[in-house]
Write a protein that holds these residues in place. Structure first.
Motif, PDB file in Angstrom:
ATOM      1  N   LYS A  46     115.465  36.783 -24.654  1.00 19.33           N
ATOM      2  CA  LYS A  46     115.302  37.971 -23.816  1.00 19.33           C
ATOM      3  C   LYS A  46     113.904  38.566 -23.899  1.00 19.33           C
ATOM      4  O   LYS A  46     113.365  39.066 -22.902  1.00 19.33           O
ATOM      5  CB  LYS A  46     116.348  39.029 -24.190  1.00 19.33           C
ATOM      6  N   ASP A  47     113.282  38.528 -25.091  1.00 18.06           N
ATOM      7  CA  ASP A  47     111.945  39.097 -25.239  1.00 18.06           C
ATOM      8  C   ASP A  47     110.902  38.256 -24.505  1.00 18.06           C
ATOM      9  O   ASP A  47     110.021  38.800 -23.823  1.00 18.06           O
ATOM     10  CB  ASP A  47     111.570  39.211 -26.723  1.00 18.06           C
ATOM     11  N   GLU A  48     110.999  36.936 -24.651  1.00 17.31           N
ATOM     12  CA  GLU A  48     110.063  36.060 -23.953  1.00 17.31           C
ATOM     13  C   GLU A  48     110.250  36.186 -22.447  1.00 17.31           C
ATOM     14  O   GLU A  48     109.269  36.178 -21.694  1.00 17.31           O
ATOM     15  CB  GLU A  48     110.261  34.611 -24.387  1.00 17.31           C
ATOM     16  N   ALA A  49     111.496  36.302 -22.009  1.00 13.62           N
ATOM     17  CA  ALA A  49     111.776  36.455 -20.578  1.00 13.62           C
ATOM     18  C   ALA A  49     111.141  37.737 -20.044  1.00 13.62           C
ATOM     19  O   ALA A  49     110.498  37.735 -18.984  1.00 13.62           O
ATOM     20  CB  ALA A  49     113.282  36.466 -20.333  1.00 13.62           C
ATOM     21  N   ALA A  50     111.314  38.824 -20.772  1.00 18.66           N
ATOM     22  CA  ALA A  50     110.749  40.106 -20.342  1.00 18.66           C
ATOM     23  C   ALA A  50     109.223  40.041 -20.298  1.00 18.66           C
ATOM     24  O   ALA A  50     108.594  40.559 -19.361  1.00 18.66           O
ATOM     25  CB  ALA A  50     111.203  41.218 -21.290  1.00 18.66           C
ATOM     26  N   ASP A  51     108.617  39.403 -21.291  1.00 18.44           N
ATOM     27  CA  ASP A  51     107.151  39.282 -21.337  1.00 18.44           C
ATOM     28  C   ASP A  51     106.632  38.470 -20.154  1.00 18.44           C
ATOM     29  O   ASP A  51     105.618  38.819 -19.542  1.00 18.44           O
ATOM     30  CB  ASP A  51     106.703  38.622 -22.644  1.00 18.44           C
ATOM     31  N   ILE A  52     107.323  37.359 -19.856  1.00 20.18           N
ATOM     32  CA  ILE A  52     106.896  36.496 -18.753  1.00 20.18           C
ATOM     33  C   ILE A  52     106.938  37.250 -17.432  1.00 20.18           C
ATOM     34  O   ILE A  52     105.987  37.203 -16.640  1.00 20.18           O
ATOM     35  CB  ILE A  52     107.774  35.232 -18.682  1.00 20.18           C
ATOM     36  N   VAL A  53     108.038  37.935 -17.173  1.00 19.16           N
ATOM     37  CA  VAL A  53     108.179  38.669 -15.914  1.00 19.16           C
ATOM     38  C   VAL A  53     107.129  39.768 -15.817  1.00 19.16           C
ATOM     39  O   VAL A  53     106.520  39.985 -14.760  1.00 19.16           O
ATOM     40  CB  VAL A  53     109.598  39.253 -15.778  1.00 19.16           C
ATOM     41  N   GLN A  54     106.870  40.446 -16.923  1.00 14.65           N
ATOM     42  CA  GLN A  54     105.849  41.499 -16.928  1.00 14.65           C
ATOM     43  C   GLN A  54     104.472  40.908 -16.610  1.00 14.65           C
ATOM     44  O   GLN A  54     103.709  41.488 -15.826  1.00 14.65           O
ATOM     45  CB  GLN A  54     105.816  42.198 -18.287  1.00 14.65           C
ATOM     46  N   GLU A  55     104.153  39.763 -17.210  1.00 12.98           N
ATOM     47  CA  GLU A  55     102.868  39.115 -16.957  1.00 12.98           C
ATOM     48  C   GLU A  55     102.730  38.712 -15.494  1.00 12.98           C
ATOM     49  O   GLU A  55     101.647  38.826 -14.908  1.00 12.98           O
ATOM     50  CB  GLU A  55     102.717  37.883 -17.851  1.00 12.98           C
ATOM     51  N   VAL A  56     103.825  38.235 -14.918  1.00  8.82           N
ATOM     52  CA  VAL A  56     103.799  37.821 -13.513  1.00  8.82           C
ATOM     53  C   VAL A  56     103.482  39.006 -12.613  1.00  8.82           C
ATOM     54  O   VAL A  56     102.647  38.917 -11.706  1.00  8.82           O
ATOM     55  CB  VAL A  56     105.142  37.177 -13.110  1.00  8.82           C
ATOM     56  N   PHE A  57     104.115  40.136 -12.860  1.00 13.28           N
ATOM     57  CA  PHE A  57     103.873  41.304 -12.010  1.00 13.28           C
ATOM     58  C   PHE A  57     102.489  41.919 -12.251  1.00 13.28           C
ATOM     59  O   PHE A  57     101.867  42.434 -11.311  1.00 13.28           O
ATOM     60  CB  PHE A  57     104.974  42.354 -12.204  1.00 13.28           C
ATOM     61  N   LEU A  58     102.002  41.849 -13.481  1.00  6.70           N
ATOM     62  CA  LEU A  58     100.642  42.318 -13.752  1.00  6.70           C
ATOM     63  C   LEU A  58      99.624  41.469 -12.998  1.00  6.70           C
ATOM     64  O   LEU A  58      98.660  41.981 -12.423  1.00  6.70           O
ATOM     65  CB  LEU A  58     100.352  42.275 -15.259  1.00  6.70           C
ATOM     66  N   TYR A  59      99.875  40.149 -13.007  1.00  5.20           N
ATOM     67  CA  TYR A  59      98.993  39.231 -12.273  1.00  5.20           C
ATOM     68  C   TYR A  59      99.055  39.525 -10.780  1.00  5.20           C
ATOM     69  O   TYR A  59      98.028  39.503 -10.088  1.00  5.20           O
ATOM     70  CB  TYR A  59      99.419  37.788 -12.553  1.00  5.20           C
ATOM     71  N   LEU A  60     100.265  39.793 -10.282  1.00  4.49           N
ATOM     72  CA  LEU A  60     100.451  40.089  -8.863  1.00  4.49           C
ATOM     73  C   LEU A  60      99.603  41.295  -8.451  1.00  4.49           C
ATOM     74  O   LEU A  60      98.953  41.286  -7.400  1.00  4.49           O
ATOM     75  CB  LEU A  60     101.930  40.356  -8.571  1.00  4.49           C
ATOM     76  N   TRP A  61      99.572  42.313  -9.277  1.00  8.24           N
ATOM     77  CA  TRP A  61      98.782  43.508  -8.963  1.00  8.24           C
ATOM     78  C   TRP A  61      97.284  43.234  -9.089  1.00  8.24           C
ATOM     79  O   TRP A  61      96.500  43.616  -8.220  1.00  8.24           O
ATOM     80  CB  TRP A  61      99.186  44.657  -9.866  1.00  8.24           C
ATOM     81  N   ASP A  62      96.892  42.547 -10.166  1.00 11.71           N
ATOM     82  CA  ASP A  62      95.471  42.268 -10.398  1.00 11.71           C
ATOM     83  C   ASP A  62      94.865  41.424  -9.276  1.00 11.71           C
ATOM     84  O   ASP A  62      93.703  41.604  -8.911  1.00 11.71           O
ATOM     85  CB  ASP A  62      95.272  41.540 -11.733  1.00 11.71           C
ATOM     86  N   LYS A  63      95.665  40.486  -8.743  1.00 12.26           N
ATOM     87  CA  LYS A  63      95.159  39.555  -7.718  1.00 12.26           C
ATOM     88  C   LYS A  63      95.699  39.885  -6.328  1.00 12.26           C
ATOM     89  O   LYS A  63      95.703  39.036  -5.442  1.00 12.26           O
ATOM     90  CB  LYS A  63      95.547  38.115  -8.084  1.00 12.26           C
ATOM     91  N   ARG A  64      96.122  41.124  -6.137  1.00 12.46           N
ATOM     92  CA  ARG A  64      96.816  41.503  -4.904  1.00 12.46           C
ATOM     93  C   ARG A  64      95.996  41.249  -3.635  1.00 12.46           C
ATOM     94  O   ARG A  64      96.560  40.948  -2.576  1.00 12.46           O
ATOM     95  CB  ARG A  64      97.206  42.988  -4.960  1.00 12.46           C
ATOM     96  N   ASP A  65      94.666  41.341  -3.730  1.00 16.13           N
ATOM     97  CA  ASP A  65      93.855  41.190  -2.525  1.00 16.13           C
ATOM     98  C   ASP A  65      93.414  39.757  -2.264  1.00 16.13           C
ATOM     99  O   ASP A  65      92.759  39.473  -1.254  1.00 16.13           O
ATOM    100  CB  ASP A  65      92.622  42.097  -2.602  1.00 16.13           C
ATOM    101  N   SER A  66      93.779  38.833  -3.170  1.00 16.82           N
ATOM    102  CA  SER A  66      93.325  37.452  -2.995  1.00 16.82           C
ATOM    103  C   SER A  66      94.452  36.418  -3.001  1.00 16.82           C
ATOM    104  O   SER A  66      94.229  35.260  -2.651  1.00 16.82           O
ATOM    105  CB  SER A  66      92.315  37.087  -4.094  1.00 16.82           C
ATOM    106  N   ILE A  67      95.656  36.817  -3.407  1.00 22.99           N
ATOM    107  CA  ILE A  67      96.776  35.876  -3.466  1.00 22.99           C
ATOM    108  C   ILE A  67      97.204  35.473  -2.061  1.00 22.99           C
ATOM    109  O   ILE A  67      97.338  36.309  -1.170  1.00 22.99           O
ATOM    110  CB  ILE A  67      97.981  36.493  -4.214  1.00 22.99           C
ATOM    111  N   GLU A  68      97.398  34.162  -1.874  1.00 27.33           N
ATOM    112  CA  GLU A  68      97.905  33.651  -0.603  1.00 27.33           C
ATOM    113  C   GLU A  68      99.321  33.136  -0.826  1.00 27.33           C
ATOM    114  O   GLU A  68      99.572  32.364  -1.748  1.00 27.33           O
ATOM    115  CB  GLU A  68      97.019  32.518  -0.090  1.00 27.33           C
ATOM    116  N   PHE A  69     100.247  33.553   0.000  1.00 22.88           N
ATOM    117  CA  PHE A  69     101.636  33.146  -0.126  1.00 22.88           C
ATOM    118  C   PHE A  69     101.942  32.033   0.859  1.00 22.88           C
ATOM    119  O   PHE A  69     102.013  32.266   2.066  1.00 22.88           O
ATOM    120  CB  PHE A  69     102.577  34.325   0.112  1.00 22.88           C
TER     121      PHE A  69
END
Length: 202
Positions: A46-69
Motif C-alpha cells: 500500500k505504501d509503494e502504491a501510494a508513492d507511485i500514484v503521488q509521483e505520477v500526479f506530481l509529474y503530470l503537474w510539472d509537465k502539464r504544458d508539454s505532455i502529449e496524450f
C-alpha cells in the motif's frame, strides 16, 4: 449552448495545460482512487502504491504544458503507473546486486572475477533487448519475471486468458534466448556454467 456542470476529461486536460490548478485537482479526485487500486495490484504494497500514484500526479503537474496524450488521459496515467513500477523494480534490483557483490567481496576478500563482470555486461545487454520487445509482450514478460506475478494474476490484470499469458511469456523467453546466443557471438564469451545460469534468469 449550456456548459456541462461536470467537465469532460478532455476539458480538464485542456485547462490543466493552461495551468489551471482546479482542473488538476479534479483530475486527481477523478482518477486517483482507480490508479491506487491498480498500483496496489501490481506492487502488493500500500505504501509503494501510494508513492507511485503521488509521483505520477506530481509529474503530470510539472509537465502539464508539454505532455502529449496519444490516448485518453486514463490510459496515459495507467502507463505512467506501470513505468514508475518498473523503475522501482530496477532500483530494488540494483540495491540487491550491490548487496550481493559487497557480501561476496567481504567473504572472499578479493575483487569480482572477470567472468562476473562479463555476466553483468551480458545482463545489461539483455535488458536492452527486453526494452525492444513489442509493448504488450514486454509488459507481460516483465510482470511475470520482474514482478513475479502469477499467470492468473496477470490474466486478470490485463483482461486476457491465462493461455494467452503463458504463450506470450514463452514467446518472450524464446526471443531473448535467441538474442542471448547472438550476443555470445559478439565476444562476450562466458563459461558454459555462467551461460546456463543466465538462461535460467530469462
Amino acid at each position: 449552448m449550456a456548459i456541462p456542470t461536470t467537465p469532460t476529461d478532455q476539458q480538464l486536460v485542456a485547462q490543466l495545460r493552461e495551468g489551471n490548478a482546479a482542473a488538476y485537482t479534479q483530475l486527481f479526485d477523478r482518477f486517483q482512487p482507480t490508479l491506487y487500486v491498480y498500483a496496489r495490484k501490481i506492487t502488493k504494497d500500500k505504501d509503494e502504491a501510494a508513492d507511485i500514484v503521488q509521483e505520477v500526479f506530481l509529474y503530470l503537474w510539472d509537465k502539464r504544458d508539454s505532455i502529449e496524450f496519444d490516448h485518453n488521459i486514463l490510459a496515459y496515467l495507467y502507463s505512467a503507473v506501470r513505468y514508475k513500477f518498473f523503475n522501482l523494480l530496477d532500483k530494488k534490483k540494483v540495491r540487491l546486486d550491490y548487496a550481493d557483490s559487497l557480501k561476496k567481496y567481504m567473504q572472499e576478500g578479493s575483487p569480482e572475477t572477470d567472468n562476473l563482470l562479463r555476466e553483468r555486461e551480458m545482463l545489461r545487454l539483455i535488458e536492452e533487448q527486453i526494452s525492444l520487445l513489442p509493448p504488450k509482450l514486454k509488459l507481460i514478460y516483465e510482470l511475470s519475471r520482474k514482478a513475479n506475478m502469477s499467470t492468473a494474476h496477470i490474466a486478470e490484470l490485463l483482461d486476457v486468458s491465462e493461455k494467452t499469458v503463458q504463450n506470450q511469456v514463452s514467446l518472450a523467453v524464446k526471443q531473448l534466448k535467441m538474442k542471448l546466443g547472438a550476443l555470445q557471438l559478439t565476444g562476450l564469451f562466458l563459461s558454459a556454467e555462467a551461460l546456463a545460469e543466465l538462461m535460467k534468469k530469462l
